[in-house]
Enzyme design. Sequence first.
Site, short mmCIF file in Angstrom:
data_model
loop_
_atom_site.label_atom_id
_atom_site.label_comp_id
_atom_site.label_asym_id
_atom_site.label_seq_id
_atom_site.Cartn_x
_atom_site.Cartn_y
_atom_site.Cartn_z
N HIS A 269 0.85 -1.20 0.00
CA HIS A 269 0.00 0.00 0.00
C HIS A 269 0.89 1.25 0.00
O HIS A 269 1.73 1.43 0.88
CB HIS A 269 -0.86 -0.07 1.26
CG HIS A 269 -1.87 1.01 1.38
ND1 HIS A 269 -1.61 2.19 2.05
CD2 HIS A 269 -3.14 1.12 0.92
CE1 HIS A 269 -2.68 2.96 2.01
NE2 HIS A 269 -3.63 2.33 1.33
N GLU A 321 -4.28 -0.54 -3.51
CA GLU A 321 -3.79 0.85 -3.59
C GLU A 321 -2.27 0.85 -3.51
O GLU A 321 -1.66 1.54 -2.70
CB GLU A 321 -4.38 1.70 -2.46
CG GLU A 321 -5.90 1.56 -2.35
CD GLU A 321 -6.54 2.44 -1.27
OE1 GLU A 321 -7.45 3.20 -1.61
OE2 GLU A 321 -6.12 2.37 -0.10
N CYS A 339 -2.95 11.14 -1.32
CA CYS A 339 -2.25 10.96 -0.03
C CYS A 339 -0.87 10.34 -0.22
O CYS A 339 0.05 10.63 0.56
CB CYS A 339 -3.03 10.03 0.90
SG CYS A 339 -4.47 10.77 1.63
N CYS A 417 -9.73 10.60 2.98
CA CYS A 417 -8.38 10.85 3.51
C CYS A 417 -7.66 11.97 2.78
O CYS A 417 -6.89 12.72 3.38
CB CYS A 417 -7.56 9.57 3.47
SG CYS A 417 -7.61 8.72 1.88
O1 FUB Z 1 -6.37 3.47 5.53
C1 FUB Z 1 -6.36 4.87 5.74
C2 FUB Z 1 -6.29 5.60 4.43
O2 FUB Z 1 -7.44 5.30 3.65
C3 FUB Z 1 -5.15 5.20 3.54
O3 FUB Z 1 -3.97 5.85 3.80
C4 FUB Z 1 -5.68 5.51 2.20
O4 FUB Z 1 -4.97 4.89 1.17
C5 FUB Z 1 -7.09 5.04 2.31
O5 FUB Z 1 -7.18 3.68 2.06
ZN ZN Z 2 -6.01 9.62 0.47
#
Ligand code: FUB
Ligand code: ZN
Length: 653
Positions: A269, A321, A339, A417
């Site tokens: 991720h 992701e 993010c 986020c």
């Molecule tokens: O899991 C928290 C946040 O939500 C992650 O950093 C993002 O990628 C989204 O999945």
């Molecule tokens: Zn984000």
Amino acid sequence: MKKERTAVSDPLWKRYMDLVKKEMIPYQWAVLNDDIDIFIEKERDDDFIPNEKSHAMENLRIAAGLSKGEHYGWVFQDSDVYKWLEAAAYSLEYEPDEDLKTIADGVVDLISKAQQPDGYINTYFTIKAPERKYDDLVESHELYCAGHLLEALIAFNRATGSEKAMQIALKLADNIDANFGPEEGKIHAADGHEEVEIGLMKLYHVTGEEKYLKLADYFLTIRDSSPEVYKKQCEPDNGKGFIFNSSCEPQKYNQTHLPVREQETAEGHAVRLVYMCTAMADVAAETGDEQLAAACRKIWKNITEKRMYITGGIGQTVSGEAFTLDYDLPNDTMYCETCASIGLVFFAKRMLRLERKAEYADVMERVLYNTVLSGMALDGKHFFYVNPLEVDPKKGKKDPTKSHVKSVRPQWLGCACCPPNLARLIASIGDHVFTVFDDNTVLVDLFIRSELKFETDSGEVTVKLESDYPKSGRVVLEVRNNSDEPVNLGIRIPSWSEKNRGYVDGAETETETKDGYWYVRILSGTHTAELDICIEPKRWYANTAVSEDIHKVALARGPQVYCVEETDNGKDLHCLSLKESGKLECEWREDLLNGVFVIEAEGVRYSQNPDGNGLYLTEKRQEKTPETIRFVPYHTWGNRGENEMHIWLHETE
Ligand code: FUB
Ligand code: ZN
């Protein structure tokens, strides 16, 4: 670390900071309170994504006992409020605002009421599963939320001096310290999503308390053995049931596959990975842990030399992701979560503290001017979660594997986020312009008009940066050194720039660099250093290992990558081809997209085979007609309605 302050007055970034203050913060506040009628889009087609409302503030009110009801939203919904509070704090620091301060003080009060007497805070667990506190670490995000809260409270304390904010932060950090650590009886695992390590390091930097540094280091060190605890926590016979549905095995997804010091490539991720690296570099810079630093360098190299898009976007696939493999950089299915780019900026900034190499600032700049700014619309009220390099709106709607690829920024997202993350980064952009070291070296990493002040043992130093970069490449630094010690000014020379000219106190000087910085020694008094960066548009080509971009070209002007949009060039952008040595002409357009340089390039358009002509033909029935192709900065795309967009175009002789 030196105490430093940077006040931003830059034409481009001040506009964005004003947008954060005037539009984003009030808008996001309304959304977090469910006070505004908007359409919340799922970031991809998945039934489980909650998109009826935010409810983030209401969750806090319920947890504080001020309201009745159920928790709604993601397990990490609290972090939306925390990131908003952090943005509000930086914005207050930038420009005092009594109304905003009153609202933010109210949020801090509410947080203090939702905090348990022992310092614990998390609305999901307080409301839904109080008996499962810290008992489902693989997916609970409790420490992830705690990290964001620490960052917010520290920022708020810095901006307003709020003692209450600092007390909540210390109580929370001490709760974490009491529950986690190598000692017997404590939990020997880290959160499935890195972030608390960043918050703890910030707390260490402001308090100087070693225990927070040790705890951050501990969380990094036990990352790969955490699955042993995850497995126990999710054993069906532990009598409590399992809340979420993640695998508890060691896995790349959450970077538990190897000890962090042995990780060499960017895996899993993307946001988690860069948050982890941010903390690793921060800890390494403090402790001198060479293994940790070496791992940071290797992962950095892997990202920036093999797994990063030309825009600075990272995360090549929607599945998890996540990162995939070297040189796999598809342009229209990628992820490039906003993010993740923000996290890459944080990682770069920590690497700059670790070692004085301009490559980190080069990447930071690429990310900021392209994929970070593309994450939001010019109105500050629409946001991309995913930042594509190529879009055909029809495909995003019909192809289920592309449901994450949007061509218009949504008003809000089921997983929100990114929007408050953007707000906090832009509001604190001043913290990224310079890097100041204890030996009075000042690195000029970004060319953002601003003024830096810091103290040496014998007096104050002010560095005033004048520029309208990237409109022009002229950067003037005026240093007022009111101390007895010399200041070593390191001015980044962007790796893509050539034929630059440098002047010290008006006299032209060689601009020899060390690791990408041109160093000028500034003695007491007032002195100037000036850099003229040649900022002509350039053609960029990908390494031929990137199958997606072979025979293709992209344009950039200075740090800004450009793209073509249907609005300017008509449909079927894939039929456009850029002439290899054709002219590239720039024109400043004050009236367009808040003022941008447009690039007009010589190219051709291949004719479409008419319908009914067959799908495959044995002869080449394509006409080429000359066409002037118009490019605009990538970060401004998608602000003129739904349309096709491409960064990479074919190239023709
Ligand atoms: O899991 C928290 C946040 O939500 C992650 O950093 C993002 O990628 C989204 O999945
Ligand atoms: Zn984000």
